[in-house]
Design a protein around this motif. Structure first.
Motif, PDB file in Angstrom:
ATOM      1  N   ARG A   1       0.799  -1.231   0.000  1.00  0.00           N
ATOM      2  CA  ARG A   1       0.000   0.000   0.000  1.00  0.00           C
ATOM      3  C   ARG A   1       0.827   1.274   0.000  1.00  0.00           C
ATOM      4  O   ARG A   1       0.536   2.206  -0.749  1.00  0.00           O
ATOM      5  CB  ARG A   1      -0.932   0.012   1.213  1.00  0.00           C
ATOM      6  CG  ARG A   1      -2.173  -0.781   0.987  1.00  0.00           C
ATOM      7  CD  ARG A   1      -2.985  -0.717   2.228  1.00  0.00           C
ATOM      8  NE  ARG A   1      -4.350  -1.132   1.965  1.00  0.00           N
ATOM      9  CZ  ARG A   1      -5.240  -1.304   2.919  1.00  0.00           C
ATOM     10  NH1 ARG A   1      -4.905  -1.097   4.173  1.00  0.00           N
ATOM     11  NH2 ARG A   1      -6.454  -1.669   2.617  1.00  0.00           N
ATOM     12  N   THR A   2       1.848   1.334   0.862  1.00  0.00           N
ATOM     13  CA  THR A   2       2.606   2.572   0.957  1.00  0.00           C
ATOM     14  C   THR A   2       3.343   2.895  -0.340  1.00  0.00           C
ATOM     15  O   THR A   2       3.207   4.011  -0.854  1.00  0.00           O
ATOM     16  CB  THR A   2       3.538   2.535   2.178  1.00  0.00           C
ATOM     17  OG1 THR A   2       2.721   2.418   3.341  1.00  0.00           O
ATOM     18  CG2 THR A   2       4.375   3.791   2.275  1.00  0.00           C
TER      19      THR A   2
ATOM     20  N   ALA B   1       0.913   4.076  -2.807  1.00  0.00           N
ATOM     21  CA  ALA B   1       0.474   5.445  -2.510  1.00  0.00           C
ATOM     22  C   ALA B   1       1.494   6.430  -3.072  1.00  0.00           C
ATOM     23  O   ALA B   1       1.135   7.465  -3.639  1.00  0.00           O
ATOM     24  CB  ALA B   1       0.305   5.627  -1.003  1.00  0.00           C
ATOM     25  N   GLY B   2       2.799   6.106  -2.906  1.00  0.00           N
ATOM     26  CA  GLY B   2       3.852   6.964  -3.442  1.00  0.00           C
ATOM     27  C   GLY B   2       3.763   7.059  -4.951  1.00  0.00           C
ATOM     28  O   GLY B   2       3.797   8.149  -5.529  1.00  0.00           O
ATOM     29  N   LEU B   3       3.608   5.911  -5.590  1.00  0.00           N
ATOM     30  CA  LEU B   3       3.522   5.851  -7.053  1.00  0.00           C
ATOM     31  C   LEU B   3       2.347   6.686  -7.557  1.00  0.00           C
ATOM     32  O   LEU B   3       2.472   7.512  -8.471  1.00  0.00           O
ATOM     33  CB  LEU B   3       3.355   4.390  -7.481  1.00  0.00           C
ATOM     34  CG  LEU B   3       3.181   4.104  -8.962  1.00  0.00           C
ATOM     35  CD1 LEU B   3       4.399   4.582  -9.735  1.00  0.00           C
ATOM     36  CD2 LEU B   3       2.945   2.623  -9.194  1.00  0.00           C
ATOM     37  N   GLN B   4       1.205   6.493  -6.905  1.00  0.00           N
ATOM     38  CA  GLN B   4       0.002   7.209  -7.316  1.00  0.00           C
ATOM     39  C   GLN B   4       0.196   8.719  -7.137  1.00  0.00           C
ATOM     40  O   GLN B   4      -0.139   9.512  -8.017  1.00  0.00           O
ATOM     41  CB  GLN B   4      -1.176   6.708  -6.475  1.00  0.00           C
ATOM     42  CG  GLN B   4      -2.525   7.119  -7.035  1.00  0.00           C
ATOM     43  CD  GLN B   4      -3.669   6.563  -6.198  1.00  0.00           C
ATOM     44  OE1 GLN B   4      -3.546   5.497  -5.601  1.00  0.00           O
ATOM     45  NE2 GLN B   4      -4.761   7.295  -6.148  1.00  0.00           N
ATOM     46  N   SER B   5       0.762   9.096  -5.985  1.00  0.00           N
ATOM     47  CA  SER B   5       0.938  10.520  -5.692  1.00  0.00           C
ATOM     48  C   SER B   5       1.886  11.170  -6.698  1.00  0.00           C
ATOM     49  O   SER B   5       1.635  12.275  -7.182  1.00  0.00           O
ATOM     50  CB  SER B   5       1.487  10.706  -4.279  1.00  0.00           C
ATOM     51  OG  SER B   5       0.656  10.062  -3.355  1.00  0.00           O
ATOM     52  N   HIS B   6       2.987  10.472  -6.995  1.00  0.00           N
ATOM     53  CA  HIS B   6       3.958  11.049  -7.930  1.00  0.00           C
ATOM     54  C   HIS B   6       3.376  11.193  -9.324  1.00  0.00           C
ATOM     55  O   HIS B   6       3.604  12.204  -9.989  1.00  0.00           O
ATOM     56  CB  HIS B   6       5.224  10.195  -7.975  1.00  0.00           C
ATOM     57  CG  HIS B   6       6.135  10.462  -6.819  1.00  0.00           C
ATOM     58  ND1 HIS B   6       6.824  11.641  -6.675  1.00  0.00           N
ATOM     59  CD2 HIS B   6       6.431   9.721  -5.740  1.00  0.00           C
ATOM     60  CE1 HIS B   6       7.532  11.613  -5.562  1.00  0.00           C
ATOM     61  NE2 HIS B   6       7.305  10.450  -4.959  1.00  0.00           N
TER      62      HIS B   6
ATOM     63  N   GLU C   1       0.321  11.655 -10.013  1.00  0.00           N
ATOM     64  CA  GLU C   1      -0.647  12.760  -9.959  1.00  0.00           C
ATOM     65  C   GLU C   1       0.066  14.105 -10.005  1.00  0.00           C
ATOM     66  O   GLU C   1      -0.389  15.056 -10.650  1.00  0.00           O
ATOM     67  CB  GLU C   1      -1.519  12.635  -8.710  1.00  0.00           C
ATOM     68  CG  GLU C   1      -2.659  11.650  -8.931  1.00  0.00           C
ATOM     69  CD  GLU C   1      -3.399  11.287  -7.663  1.00  0.00           C
ATOM     70  OE1 GLU C   1      -3.235  11.962  -6.651  1.00  0.00           O
ATOM     71  OE2 GLU C   1      -4.147  10.296  -7.704  1.00  0.00           O
ATOM     72  N   LEU C   2       1.181  14.163  -9.268  1.00  0.00           N
ATOM     73  CA  LEU C   2       1.972  15.402  -9.292  1.00  0.00           C
ATOM     74  C   LEU C   2       2.478  15.686 -10.697  1.00  0.00           C
ATOM     75  O   LEU C   2       2.416  16.819 -11.179  1.00  0.00           O
ATOM     76  CB  LEU C   2       3.170  15.272  -8.351  1.00  0.00           C
ATOM     77  CG  LEU C   2       2.913  15.566  -6.882  1.00  0.00           C
ATOM     78  CD1 LEU C   2       4.181  15.320  -6.096  1.00  0.00           C
ATOM     79  CD2 LEU C   2       2.438  16.999  -6.704  1.00  0.00           C
TER      80      LEU C   2
ATOM     81  N   ALA D   1      -3.492  -0.663  -6.787  1.00  0.00           N
ATOM     82  CA  ALA D   1      -3.814  -0.352  -5.395  1.00  0.00           C
ATOM     83  C   ALA D   1      -5.144  -0.986  -5.013  1.00  0.00           C
ATOM     84  O   ALA D   1      -5.293  -1.581  -3.934  1.00  0.00           O
ATOM     85  CB  ALA D   1      -3.880   1.162  -5.203  1.00  0.00           C
TER      86      ALA D   1
ATOM     87  N   ASN E   1      -5.919  -3.867  -2.206  1.00  0.00           N
ATOM     88  CA  ASN E   1      -6.972  -3.729  -1.193  1.00  0.00           C
ATOM     89  C   ASN E   1      -7.937  -4.902  -1.237  1.00  0.00           C
ATOM     90  O   ASN E   1      -8.375  -5.408  -0.212  1.00  0.00           O
ATOM     91  CB  ASN E   1      -7.753  -2.432  -1.412  1.00  0.00           C
ATOM     92  CG  ASN E   1      -6.974  -1.235  -0.928  1.00  0.00           C
ATOM     93  OD1 ASN E   1      -6.087  -1.377  -0.088  1.00  0.00           O
ATOM     94  ND2 ASN E   1      -7.290  -0.077  -1.447  1.00  0.00           N
TER      95      ASN E   1
END
Lengths: 224, 454
Positions: free
Chosen positions: B248-249, B252-257, B259-260, B285, B289
């Protein structure tokens, strides 16, 4: 806004910090619970974003120490584990909100905005939402600078919705918040108040969405 | 080896010894009781011989037996047998009685003054008592014989009277084995009925309480196996849960980057690629889940003891906010019709089931669709249902969509095919019925979960 970001995963922390800075916040990022407790004691942060799974003392312990020291700053917890169990524990310890990893950035920024707004509402008598301003001390409302006439019940309903912008509020929750001990209010009455509020607020671009069979949601102000 | 009935085996093995015992018992009873009876008959013959002996008269011209005709008739009178006798002078000549009654066999010995033997006379087997009596200073011989009718009849009676109770005893013993085995095995039958009635989720140890002592090792071994199976399932479940959680973590990093990156100015080709990466990150992700949810809903992850009384309505209300936002983003009208629906269950799992149902409805009904979540009590059941007015699921596919990783061919979107499988696991964990059908007016899709009302 000054935000303390506590996340040990460097990649995720970097992305979050970058994104929050882009939103105009000042971000201090630390990667351990000990550093977080230390930082929070030295500086007054407006918000703490706290990961639960940290090396050393975990997020729950950090939260316990923050609240134990009398800190009231809003805390948004991030969890990669069993979301509901973590949530219950976190909320018991005094967290204000939680998010399960992974999450979409817009969701996080929306939560951050809501938390900040709530802490500001707690701090002062002024609630702002786009062109709408509620002065809760003087019980006066303004829309686009002009005084806005609100009946007592309309005021109460609006206050409930304003406290939870972009969150769905059930009719029952509104009734509970609006009525006193001995009063009875039907869901239909709430509909009447909401439609009156809509008539007054929608021309200014403030929208209250109906969630069919459930309640209402005051939408984020999108600009005039 | 073919299965053999314990009962038949026992009976087969018992039958031969019982038959032998029966025969031996009858034979020995016959012999033991026949001897004294024969003695009594022989004693009667000896009495006659004695009486005859006293009648021997010694005269100058020789020996004679003084036996009136009436006395002789009386002597010979018997209801069943013919009685013969012969009196002989010391020189062996016959004085009286029936001629030719054979002498005792060579070497026959006297007992209490009489010799008992059997011989043939007049074409028949006869029992003979011979007695030596003094006559005029010398020794005369008296033989008395009778046919064997009485004795045979007695033998039959004795045999019968000993055989009947022994046969009854043997029958009783065999019956006891037959019913005893049935009775003895009854607890085992109860045990196997209990095991048969179990769901695959129930790995609790079997209660050895009623099992016979002899079956305890079997029950213990079974319980031991159940524990190991449960442990293995638990280990696997924990591994999947851990793996999903560890994913998950970084996700989350991959998704956030991504998106950025997408928030920045990008060449169109680069943006298209990055959008693919972003979608893949979200999908991965979600898959992580779902694997976690599946692991949690599997037998090792759920314990009915942890179930608490709760209301399906509250479960929906608690999730409403999240799903309203997602449906708004997808242009779907999500609504609710909520009435109290009390059940016993695991709030976490029920939320997961609901999440998958709403996710599917929003995902597959498409923009402009109307999705309604209902809770309530209906026909004694607590009901949770999600209905949409989208394309629906063809009747032929309604069973298959519950299988893991099954996606209806040609389905748009990027689902994993795990959603309804998770819902099914959770339904099973709660003993709830899961029904996939069409929505109101035969349009769209409606999934109903029926729980026992708490």
């Amino acid at each position: 806004m000054r935000i303390l970001l506590v996340e040990d995963d460097a990649s995720l922390a970097g992305a979050l910090a970058q994104m929050l800075r882009a939103e105009g916040h000042a971000v201090d990022a630390v990667s351990s619970g000990e550093q977080a407790v230390l930082a929070a004691r030295q500086e007054p942060f407006d918000l703490v974003i706290l990961d639960i799974g940290l090396p050393g003392i975990d997020g729950f312990e950090v939260l316990r120490r923050l609240r134990g020291g009398g800190g009231t700053m809003p805390v948004l917890m991030l969890t990669a584990r069993d979301p509901v169990e973590d949530r219950v524990r976190g909320l018991d310890l005094g967290a204000d909100d939680y998010m399960t990893k992974p999450f979409a950035m817009p969701e996080l920024t929306a939560r951050v905005r809501a938390l900040v707004r709530r802490s500001q509402a707690r701090a002062g008598p002024r609630i702002e939402h786009g062109p709408l301003v509620l002065d809760t001390a003087a019980r006066r409302a303004f829309l686009g600078g002009e005084p806005l006439q609100l009946a007592a019940r309309e005021w109460a309903v609006l206050e409930v919705l304003l406290a939870r912008v972009e969150r769905v509020v059930s009719k029952e929750a509104i009734i509970q918040a609006v009525t006193g001990w001995s009063e009875e209010l039907s869901p239909n009455a709430i509909e009447v108040y909401v439609s009156r509020l809509r008539a007054k607020l929608e021309p200014a671009g403030i929208r209250i969405r109906t969630v069919r069979g459930f309640g209402y949601m005051l939408e984020e102000y999108q600009g005039g | 080896m073919p299965a053999r009935s314990l009962r038949a085996q026992l009976l087969r093995r018992l039958l031969a010894p019982v038959a032998v015992l029966l025969a031996l018992g009858a034979a020995s009873a016959y012999r033991l009781s026949l001897a004294p009876a024969s003695d009594a008959y022989d004693q009667a013959l000896a009495d006659i011989a004695l009486a005859l002996g006293e009648r021997i008269r010694v005269a100058s011209d020789g020996y004679a037996v003084d036996l009136p005709a009436a006395a002789e008739r009386a002597l010979r009178t018997d209801r069943y047998d013919t009685i013969y006798y012969q009196v002989r002078a010391p020189d062996g000549t016959r004085i009286a009685g029936d001629a030719g009654l054979p002498d005792p066999p060579e070497g026959a010995r006297a007992q209490d003054g009489v010799i008992r033997y059997e011989t043939r006379y007049g074409g028949e087997l006869v029992h003979v008592v011979a007695m030596l009596v003094p006559c005029g200073g010398r020794i005369c011989t008296v033989q008395v014989a009778e046919t064997g009718n009485k004795r045979r009849s007695l033998a039959r009676t004795i045999l019968l009277s000993s055989l009947v109770p022994e046969l009854l005893l043997a029958a009783a013993a065999l019956a006891m084995v037959w019913f005893g085995v049935k009775r003895g095995l009854a607890p085992l039958e109860a045990l196997s009925a209990e095991i048969k009635a179990r769901s695959a989720r129930d790995l609790r140890p079997v209660d050895a309480g009623h099992a016979p002592l002899e079956a305890r090792p079997l029950v213990d071994a079974l319980n031991h196996l159940l524990v190991r199976v449960a442990e293995a399932a638990e280990n696997q479940r924990r591994f999947v849960a851990n793996a999903a959680h560890q994913l998950r973590t970084p996700l989350a990093g991959l998704q956030s980057h991504t998106e950025l990156a997408l928030a920045q100015e990008l060449p169109p080709a680069c943006r298209a690629e990055l959008e693919q990466v972003h979608r893949a990150a979200i999908r991965t992700a979600r898959l992580a889940n779902q694997l976690l949810a599946l692991a949690r809903a599997e037998p090792g992850g759920v314990s009915a003891e942890r179930f608490a009384p709760l209301d399906l309505r509250s479960i929906v209300e608690a999730s409403a906010d999240e799903w309203v936002h997602r449906s708004l983003a997808r242009g779907v009208d999500l609504g609710f019709e909520l009435a109290p629906a009390p059940v016993r269950g695991d709030a976490l799992l029920l939320r997961e089931a609901l999440a998958n149902l709403i996710h599917n409805a929003i995902e597959y009904a498409g923009a402009g669709a109307r999705v309604t979540v209902r809770t309530g009590a209906r026909d004694g059941a607590a009901v949770l249902e999600v209905e949409d007015d989208g394309p629906g699921i063809a009747p032929a596919e309604r069973e298959r969509v519950l299988e893991r990783f099954y996606r209806i061919p040609g389905t748009p979107g990027e689902g994993s095919g795990l959603g309804l499988a998770i819902v099914r696991e959770i339904a099973q964990a709660h003993g709830a019925a899961l029904e996939v059908g069409a929505g109101a007016g035969g349009r769209g899709c409606r999934v109903v979960l029926r729980f026992a009302q708490a």
